[in-house]
Design a protein around this motif. Structure first.
Motif, PDB file in Angstrom:
ATOM      1  N   GLU A  65      13.961  24.224  14.594  1.00  7.53           N
ATOM      2  CA  GLU A  65      14.404  26.114  14.547  1.00  7.53           C
ATOM      3  C   GLU A  65      14.136  26.166  15.688  1.00  7.53           C
ATOM      4  N   VAL A  66      14.585  25.626  17.246  1.00  8.79           N
ATOM      5  CA  VAL A  66      14.963  25.500  18.616  1.00  8.79           C
ATOM      6  C   VAL A  66      16.385  26.813  18.559  1.00  8.79           C
ATOM      7  N   ALA A  67      16.984  25.717  18.284  1.00  6.31           N
ATOM      8  CA  ALA A  67      18.605  26.579  17.917  1.00  6.31           C
ATOM      9  C   ALA A  67      19.611  25.978  16.986  1.00  6.31           C
ATOM     10  N   TYR A  68      20.538  26.783  16.823  1.00  7.96           N
ATOM     11  CA  TYR A  68      21.598  26.532  15.329  1.00  7.96           C
ATOM     12  C   TYR A  68      22.825  25.712  16.806  1.00  7.96           C
ATOM     13  N   ALA A  69      23.153  24.462  16.267  1.00  8.39           N
ATOM     14  CA  ALA A  69      23.942  23.976  17.484  1.00  8.39           C
ATOM     15  C   ALA A  69      25.032  23.185  16.407  1.00  8.39           C
ATOM     16  N   ILE A  70      26.183  23.181  16.798  1.00  5.94           N
ATOM     17  CA  ILE A  70      27.482  22.711  15.172  1.00  5.94           C
ATOM     18  C   ILE A  70      28.728  22.627  16.139  1.00  5.94           C
ATOM     19  N   GLU A  71      28.820  21.214  15.500  1.00  6.53           N
ATOM     20  CA  GLU A  71      30.162  20.770  16.528  1.00  6.53           C
ATOM     21  C   GLU A  71      31.440  20.993  15.988  1.00  6.53           C
ATOM     22  N   TRP A  72      32.179  21.672  17.002  1.00  8.68           N
ATOM     23  CA  TRP A  72      33.436  21.693  16.273  1.00  8.68           C
ATOM     24  C   TRP A  72      35.120  21.096  16.746  1.00  8.68           C
ATOM     25  N   MET A  73      35.830  20.544  15.816  1.00 10.21           N
ATOM     26  CA  MET A  73      36.614  19.630  16.360  1.00 10.21           C
ATOM     27  C   MET A  73      38.410  20.321  15.860  1.00 10.21           C
ATOM     28  N   TRP A  74      39.108  20.079  17.495  1.00  6.22           N
ATOM     29  CA  TRP A  74      40.213  21.223  17.331  1.00  6.22           C
ATOM     30  C   TRP A  74      41.182  21.280  15.973  1.00  6.22           C
ATOM     31  N   ASP A  75      41.380  19.594  16.242  1.00  4.27           N
ATOM     32  CA  ASP A  75      42.695  19.260  14.645  1.00  4.27           C
ATOM     33  C   ASP A  75      41.798  19.713  14.037  1.00  4.27           C
ATOM     34  N   GLU A  76      40.417  19.047  13.589  1.00  8.39           N
ATOM     35  CA  GLU A  76      39.965  20.014  12.103  1.00  8.39           C
ATOM     36  C   GLU A  76      39.683  21.061  11.325  1.00  8.39           C
ATOM     37  N   SER A  77      40.134  22.009  12.298  1.00  6.29           N
ATOM     38  CA  SER A  77      40.351  23.110  12.038  1.00  6.29           C
ATOM     39  C   SER A  77      41.499  23.481  11.808  1.00  6.29           C
ATOM     40  N   ILE A  78      42.684  23.087  12.286  1.00  6.85           N
ATOM     41  CA  ILE A  78      44.037  23.051  11.277  1.00  6.85           C
ATOM     42  C   ILE A  78      44.549  21.712  10.781  1.00  6.85           C
ATOM     43  N   PRO A  79      44.223  21.243   9.339  1.00  6.31           N
ATOM     44  CA  PRO A  79      45.045  20.207   9.498  1.00  6.31           C
ATOM     45  C   PRO A  79      45.963  20.172   9.009  1.00  6.31           C
ATOM     46  N   GLU A  80      46.436  21.214   7.848  1.00  2.34           N
ATOM     47  CA  GLU A  80      47.969  21.609   7.661  1.00  2.34           C
ATOM     48  C   GLU A  80      48.798  20.888   8.359  1.00  2.34           C
ATOM     49  N   LEU A  81      48.164  22.394   9.529  1.00  2.07           N
ATOM     50  CA  LEU A  81      49.896  22.377  10.678  1.00  2.07           C
ATOM     51  C   LEU A  81      49.869  21.100  11.371  1.00  2.07           C
ATOM     52  N   VAL A  82      48.964  20.596  11.730  1.00  5.65           N
ATOM     53  CA  VAL A  82      48.715  18.403  12.401  1.00  5.65           C
ATOM     54  C   VAL A  82      49.948  17.881  10.753  1.00  5.65           C
ATOM     55  N   ASP A  83      49.401  18.149  10.015  1.00  7.80           N
ATOM     56  CA  ASP A  83      50.192  17.083   8.572  1.00  7.80           C
ATOM     57  C   ASP A  83      51.622  17.760   9.222  1.00  7.80           C
ATOM     58  N   ASP A  84      51.801  19.541   8.851  1.00  7.51           N
ATOM     59  CA  ASP A  84      53.424  19.498   9.180  1.00  7.51           C
ATOM     60  C   ASP A  84      54.098  18.980   9.723  1.00  7.51           C
ATOM     61  N   LEU A  85      53.470  19.045  11.649  1.00  8.16           N
ATOM     62  CA  LEU A  85      54.297  18.650  12.346  1.00  8.16           C
ATOM     63  C   LEU A  85      54.610  17.320  12.780  1.00  8.16           C
ATOM     64  N   PHE A  86      53.659  16.455  12.366  1.00 10.10           N
ATOM     65  CA  PHE A  86      53.815  15.062  12.685  1.00 10.10           C
ATOM     66  C   PHE A  86      53.404  14.329  11.223  1.00 10.10           C
ATOM     67  N   GLU A  87      54.410  12.874  11.608  1.00  8.17           N
ATOM     68  CA  GLU A  87      54.835  12.468  10.565  1.00  8.17           C
ATOM     69  C   GLU A  87      53.072  11.052  10.516  1.00  8.17           C
ATOM     70  N   GLN A  88      53.454  10.754  11.719  1.00 14.31           N
ATOM     71  CA  GLN A  88      52.200  10.311  12.226  1.00 14.31           C
ATOM     72  C   GLN A  88      51.553  10.662  13.199  1.00 14.31           C
ATOM     73  N   ASN A  89      50.725  11.222  12.402  1.00 15.04           N
ATOM     74  CA  ASN A  89      50.042  11.722  13.635  1.00 15.04           C
ATOM     75  C   ASN A  89      48.920  11.435  14.647  1.00 15.04           C
ATOM     76  N   GLY A  90      48.556   9.763  13.836  1.00 13.70           N
ATOM     77  CA  GLY A  90      47.640   8.720  15.424  1.00 13.70           C
ATOM     78  C   GLY A  90      46.675   7.776  14.434  1.00 13.70           C
ATOM     79  N   PRO A  91      45.464   8.048  14.488  1.00 17.78           N
ATOM     80  CA  PRO A  91      44.796   9.559  15.098  1.00 17.78           C
ATOM     81  C   PRO A  91      44.510   9.723  16.462  1.00 17.78           C
TER      82      PRO A  91
END
Length: 256
Positions: free
Chosen positions: A128-154
């Motif tokens: 109960e010190v802090a609420y800390a969360i992880e954010w990963m940019w490509d996971e926030s827009i998976p549909e766009l990543v899939d739309d733009l690239f046929e083989q996106n990596g990772p």
């Protein structure tokens, strides 16, 4: 607001009125023959700075070296071991709480950091010190990543290549994009290292000779712009959501 640009007396009003901080994290590791080793931390810092500029929330200095031991066979890769990484991030976050911050977004651009940031966040929440969360940019827009690239990596694929072409084009070896594609593999599945339901690989070198996956020739700076703008919007929305939550609502539920 970037913390490192401010004199300490000028930060007092922020800590009195706000409780959110953005902490960018990445890595310094190989990203194939065409991208700089700074790829992940350049991307993380760009997102954190952009969101801070748009929202007015505080952005801390970037953690440039992460959990990257699985890239150690490639020249120049730097890493810290997971326990030390977790200890450092938790200590830094507790430092922020001493100034009045009680919620943190780890703006992350390196997959190897994810489970460790989640563990740190869980410990801080349980205490109960802090609420800390992880954010990963490509996971926030998976549909766009899939739309733009046929083989996106990772890793070191067209999504990261496009992002650096947009953010830091001078650091991309565009003349090596075909070499990157031909020397790597399209995907982990294509590497054939998942056997009978088991991930039999531990290092990037187990999957790909040059350290990267995907079709790098499919990258463009314009695609990078689209990715950056869309994911920046998502990070801003996350900041706004987090600011609206009462701190007590973010803490663990009572025992049933």
């Amino acid at each position: 607001m970037y913390l490192g640009d401010e004199a300490w007396p000028d930060l007092e009003s922020y800590f009195e009125s706000e409780s959110i901080a953005l902490v960018p994290l990445g890595s310094t590791e190989q990203h194939g023959p065409h991208l700089p080793e700074a790829t992940d931390h350049l991307i993380a810092e760009a997102f954190a700075r952009a969101a801070a500029d748009r929202t007015g929330y505080l952005c801390t200095p970037t953690i440039n070296i992460g959990v990257s031991g699985h890239h150690r066979q490639f020249h120049g890769t730097m890493w810290v071991d997971p326990p030390e990484f977790r200890q450092y991030v938790e200590s830094m976050t507790r430092n922020l709480t001493s100034h009045g911050i009680d919620r943190v977004i780890y703006v992350n651009a390196h997959g190897g950091n994810v489970p460790h940031l989640r563990e740190v966040g869980a410990r801080l929440r349980q205490a109960e010190v802090a609420y800390a969360i992880e954010w990963m940019w490509d996971e926030s827009i998976p549909e766009l990543v899939d739309d733009l690239f046929e083989q996106n990596g990772p890793h070191g694929g067209p999504k990261e290549t496009s992002m650096i072409q947009y953010l830091e084009s001078d650091l991309v070896h565009d003349d090596r994009l075909r070499e990157a594609k031909e020397g790597g593999v399209p995907s982990v599945d294509a590497a054939g290292t998942v056997r009978h339901g088991s991930r039999t690989f531990y290092d990037a070198a187990d999957n790909t000779d040059n350290g990267v996956l995907g079709d790098q020739t499919d990258a463009t700076a314009e695609k990078g712009r689209q990715l950056f703008e869309a994911a920046s919007d998502q990070l801003v929305y996350l900041c706004e959501w987090l600011a609206d939550q009462p701190f007590e609502a973010l803490l663990p539920k009572e025992h049933v």
